[in-house]
Design an enzyme around this catalytic site. Structure first.
Site, PDB file in Angstrom:
ATOM      1  N   ALA A 198       0.614  -4.599  16.049  1.00 17.75           N
ATOM      2  CA  ALA A 198       0.128  -3.433  16.991  1.00 17.75           C
ATOM      3  C   ALA A 198      -0.790  -2.531  16.290  1.00 17.75           C
ATOM      4  CB  ALA A 198       1.400  -2.988  17.746  1.00 17.75           C
ATOM      5  N   GLY A 199      -1.680  -2.210  16.958  1.00 15.01           N
ATOM      6  CA  GLY A 199      -2.491  -1.018  16.277  1.00 15.01           C
ATOM      7  C   GLY A 199      -2.017   0.393  16.471  1.00 15.01           C
ATOM      8  N   ASN A 200      -0.793   0.459  17.230  1.00 13.50           N
ATOM      9  CA  ASN A 200      -0.027   1.647  17.303  1.00 13.50           C
ATOM     10  C   ASN A 200       1.517   1.273  17.409  1.00 13.50           C
ATOM     11  OD1 ASN A 200       1.219   4.191  17.970  1.00 13.50           O
ATOM     12  ND2 ASN A 200      -1.130   4.931  18.131  1.00 13.50           N
TER      13      ASN A 200
ATOM     14  N   HIS B 175      -9.213  11.442  15.425  1.00 12.96           N
ATOM     15  CA  HIS B 175      -8.525  11.251  14.156  1.00 12.96           C
ATOM     16  C   HIS B 175      -8.920  12.005  13.243  1.00 12.96           C
ATOM     17  CE1 HIS B 175      -7.163   7.308  16.307  1.00 12.96           C
ATOM     18  NE2 HIS B 175      -6.002   7.460  15.513  1.00 12.96           N
TER      19      HIS B 175
ATOM     20  N   GLY C   9       0.663  -1.107  -0.033  1.00 14.58           N
ATOM     21  CA  GLY C   9      -0.075   0.125   0.008  1.00 14.58           C
ATOM     22  C   GLY C   9       0.820   1.332   0.126  1.00 14.58           C
TER      23      GLY C   9
ATOM     24  N   LYS D 296     -10.321   8.344   8.267  1.00 13.53           N
ATOM     25  CA  LYS D 296     -10.053   6.919   9.189  1.00 13.53           C
ATOM     26  C   LYS D 296     -11.468   6.345   8.973  1.00 13.53           C
ATOM     27  CE  LYS D 296      -8.603   4.704  13.470  1.00 13.53           C
ATOM     28  NZ  LYS D 296      -7.821   4.036  12.537  1.00 13.53           N
TER      29      LYS D 296
HETATM   30  N1  LIG Z   1      -0.530   0.666  13.976  1.00 12.75           N
HETATM   31  C1  LIG Z   1      -0.063   1.827  13.701  1.00 12.75           C
HETATM   32  O1  LIG Z   1       0.862   2.384  14.413  1.00 12.75           O
HETATM   33  C2  LIG Z   1      -0.882   2.734  12.835  1.00 12.75           C
HETATM   34  C3  LIG Z   1      -2.028   2.156  12.046  1.00 12.75           C
HETATM   35  N2  LIG Z   1      -2.551   2.693  11.098  1.00 12.75           N
HETATM   36  C4  LIG Z   1      -3.478   1.793  10.236  1.00 12.75           C
HETATM   37  O2  LIG Z   1      -2.914   1.670   8.732  1.00 12.75           O
HETATM   38  C5  LIG Z   1      -3.774   1.534   8.024  1.00 12.75           C
HETATM   39  C6  LIG Z   1      -3.750   2.327   6.939  1.00 12.75           C
HETATM   40  O3  LIG Z   1      -3.732   3.790   7.206  1.00 12.75           O
HETATM   41  P1  LIG Z   1      -3.491   5.006   6.003  1.00 12.75           P
HETATM   42  O4  LIG Z   1      -2.274   4.873   5.701  1.00 12.75           O
HETATM   43  O5  LIG Z   1      -3.858   6.157   6.813  1.00 12.75           O
HETATM   44  O6  LIG Z   1      -4.717   4.559   4.968  1.00 12.75           O
HETATM   45  P2  LIG Z   1      -4.857   4.781   3.338  1.00 12.75           P
HETATM   46  O7  LIG Z   1      -6.160   4.591   3.011  1.00 12.75           O
HETATM   47  O8  LIG Z   1      -3.944   6.057   3.335  1.00 12.75           O
HETATM   48  O9  LIG Z   1      -3.559   3.709   2.884  1.00 12.75           O
HETATM   49  C7  LIG Z   1      -4.056   2.368   2.652  1.00 12.75           C
HETATM   50  C8  LIG Z   1      -3.297   1.831   1.629  1.00 12.75           C
HETATM   51  O10 LIG Z   1      -3.437   0.651   1.468  1.00 12.75           O
HETATM   52  C9  LIG Z   1      -3.874   0.268  -0.100  1.00 12.75           C
HETATM   53  N3  LIG Z   1      -4.311  -0.942  -0.116  1.00 12.75           N
HETATM   54  C10 LIG Z   1      -5.525  -1.542   0.350  1.00 12.75           C
HETATM   55  N4  LIG Z   1      -5.717  -2.707  -0.273  1.00 12.75           N
HETATM   56  C11 LIG Z   1      -4.871  -3.198  -0.823  1.00 12.75           C
HETATM   57  C12 LIG Z   1      -4.209  -4.294  -1.557  1.00 12.75           C
HETATM   58  N5  LIG Z   1      -5.074  -5.291  -1.452  1.00 12.75           N
HETATM   59  N6  LIG Z   1      -3.129  -4.324  -2.213  1.00 12.75           N
HETATM   60  C13 LIG Z   1      -2.229  -3.403  -2.050  1.00 12.75           C
HETATM   61  N7  LIG Z   1      -2.677  -2.192  -1.598  1.00 12.75           N
HETATM   62  C14 LIG Z   1      -3.629  -2.106  -0.924  1.00 12.75           C
HETATM   63  C15 LIG Z   1      -4.507   1.398  -0.282  1.00 12.75           C
HETATM   64  O11 LIG Z   1      -4.784   1.477  -1.718  1.00 12.75           O
HETATM   65  P3  LIG Z   1      -6.053   1.770  -2.385  1.00 12.75           P
HETATM   66  O12 LIG Z   1      -6.316   3.361  -2.322  1.00 12.75           O
HETATM   67  O13 LIG Z   1      -5.982   1.431  -3.920  1.00 12.75           O
HETATM   68  O14 LIG Z   1      -7.262   1.114  -1.721  1.00 12.75           O
HETATM   69  C16 LIG Z   1      -3.966   2.376   0.320  1.00 12.75           C
HETATM   70  O15 LIG Z   1      -2.980   2.858  -0.542  1.00 12.75           O
HETATM   71  C17 LIG Z   1      -5.283   1.809   8.620  1.00 12.75           C
HETATM   72  O16 LIG Z   1      -5.787   0.458   9.117  1.00 12.75           O
HETATM   73  C18 LIG Z   1      -4.708   2.532   9.796  1.00 12.75           C
HETATM   74  O17 LIG Z   1      -5.623   2.351  10.897  1.00 12.75           O
HETATM   75  C19 LIG Z   1      -2.316   3.993  10.734  1.00 12.75           C
HETATM   76  C20 LIG Z   1      -1.274   4.667  11.360  1.00 12.75           C
HETATM   77  C21 LIG Z   1      -0.598   4.151  12.365  1.00 12.75           C
HETATM   78  O1  LIG Z   2      -5.869   5.469  10.969  1.00 11.88           O
HETATM   79  C1  LIG Z   2      -5.050   6.150  11.364  1.00 11.88           C
HETATM   80  O2  LIG Z   2      -4.467   7.229  11.085  1.00 11.88           O
HETATM   81  C2  LIG Z   2      -4.393   5.661  12.788  1.00 11.88           C
HETATM   82  N1  LIG Z   2      -4.680   4.323  13.239  1.00 11.88           N
HETATM   83  C3  LIG Z   2      -4.260   3.712  14.106  1.00 11.88           C
HETATM   84  C4  LIG Z   2      -5.205   3.388  15.220  1.00 11.88           C
HETATM   85  O3  LIG Z   2      -6.351   3.114  14.563  1.00 11.88           O
HETATM   86  O4  LIG Z   2      -5.042   3.535  16.686  1.00 11.88           O
HETATM   87  C5  LIG Z   2      -3.201   4.603  14.982  1.00 11.88           C
HETATM   88  C6  LIG Z   2      -2.967   5.954  14.867  1.00 11.88           C
HETATM   89  O5  LIG Z   2      -3.774   6.413  15.784  1.00 11.88           O
HETATM   90  C7  LIG Z   2      -3.296   6.312  13.490  1.00 11.88           C
END
Ligand SMILES: NC(=O)C1=CN([C@@H]2O[C@H](COP(=O)(O)OP(=O)(O)OC[C@H]3O[C@@H](n4cnc5c(N)ncnc54)[C@H](OP(=O)(O)O)[C@@H]3O)[C@@H](O)[C@H]2O)C=CC1
Ligand SMILES: O=C(O)C1=N[C@H](C(=O)O)C[C@H](O)C1
Length: 273
Positions: free
Chosen positions: A127-129, A160, A13, A164
């Site tokens: 991890a969720g974060n 957020h 992604g 989201k």
């Molecule tokens: N654990 C942590 O510390 C954090 C977790 N997160 C989590 O990370 C995830 C992503 O967040 P964020 O970056 O803001 O979201 P975005 O929507 O900006 O990015 C997600 C990306 O994944 C791609 N994607 C989805 N399905 C596929 C697939 N089958 N193959 C390849 N690429 C794919 C999307 O492409 P397309 O646009 O084409 O669908 C998009 O580019 C969320 O679940 C968020 O909650 C976020 C920040 C911190």
């Molecule tokens: O979707 C986000 O942006 C984020 N997702 C994670 C979550 O679901 O807790 C971590 C962070 O807060 C950003």
């Protein structure tokens, strides 16, 4: 010239908010190299050099829509995408014996079962974060919850950005789990995840969740402990997404040479009790 002896990292992604931050974090690191970037079939980045996609000079890494081919050439996969994609990537990363670092949130119980099955064959860190600050907050929350009785109502409030798609956030659920563990109860038995209408009075011992969505808020979390006479608020604010990306890269490197199994950031950061 990239040092080919460094652990190779694939970012899934890559065009997403976290995907782009992760690519830049790996490119800036002198402990890892960018081995691949995966996008879904039909995405306009597929077949192009990632440097060009990001508006810079070519870097010699072509974006692919074939995850297994990319994973097979790497030591770790960092995956912040969506639940359906993450479940698919977990099976493929296990097949390639690559460490799978999962930041994706909103995973359903059946998704978690499939990830656990993949972790029987390869290292998974989920991890969720992934930030240091939130993982410290998790441990603090557990300790405070253990020290207080049910005269203190516990509420987890998360803030957020307006793009989201899941609630409560993965972080809020981590904090809720920590509070429940501190209290010696199961979160599923006490979670109150949405109030609307005539809800009745708050149930003693419940752990409540509230989700705020607005503008570009990166991610903020409060754990509130409220009694009749005093209030404690534990709070974390992510100023930008680099804190998550740095944690994810640390996890990918930590996972090298570990046996199969499912780990979290408390393992990576050495914060487990
Ligand atoms: N654990 C942590 O510390 C954090 C977790 N997160 C989590 O990370 C995830 C992503 O967040 P964020 O970056 O803001 O979201 P975005 O929507 O900006 O990015 C997600 C990306 O994944 C791609 N994607 C989805 N399905 C596929 C697939 N089958 N193959 C390849 N690429 C794919 C999307 O492409 P397309 O646009 O084409 O669908 C998009 O580019 C969320 O679940 C968020 O909650 C976020 C920040 C911190
Ligand atoms: O979707 C986000 O942006 C984020 N997702 C994670 C979550 O679901 O807790 C971590 C962070 O807060 C950003």
């Amino acid at each position: 010239m990239t040092d080919q002896s460094l652990p190779g990292i694939v970012i899934t992604g890559g065009s997403g908010r976290m995907g782009q931050m992760l690519i830049r974090t790996v490119l800036d690191s002198d402990a890892a190299r960018l081995a691949g970037v995966v996008e879904r079939q039909g995405h306009d980045w597929v077949g192009r050099d990632i440097g060009t996609c990001l508006g810079g000079a070519p870097l010699g890494v072509t974006v692919t829509d074939d995850p297994l081919e990319a994973f097979a050439k790497a030591q770790a996969v960092i995956d912040f995408t969506a639940p359906a994609a993450t479940v698919e990537f977990a099976a493929l990363a296990a097949q390639a014996r690559a460490t799978h670092v999962i930041g994706t949130t909103g995973l359903a119980p059946e998704d978690l079962e499939k990830i656990a099955a993949a972790a029987r064959h390869a290292t998974v860190v989920r991890a969720g974060n992934m930030s240091l600050g939130v993982n410290l907050l998790v441990q603090l929350t557990k300790r405070v919850a253990a020290a207080l009785d049910e005269d203190f109502d516990i509420e987890v409030i998360e803030y957020h950005h307006n793009r989201k798609v899941d609630a409560p956030s993965g972080t809020a659920l981590m904090l809720g789990e920590a509070a429940a563990e501190g209290r010696g109860v199961a979160l599923d038995d006490v979670a109150d995840r949405g109030r609307d209408g005539i809800t009745g009075a708050r149930k003693r011992g419940d752990i409540g969740f509230a989700a705020i969505r607005g503008g570009g808020i990166v991610g903020e979390h409060d754990v509130l402990f409220a009694s009749e006479a005093e209030r404690i608020v534990l709070r974390h604010v992510a100023e930008d997404r680099s804190v998550f990306a740095r944690g994810a890269l640390k996890a990918a490197l930590w996972g090298q040479g570990k046996g199969p199994g499912e780990y979290d950031m408390l393992d990576v950061l050495g914060l487990k009790d």
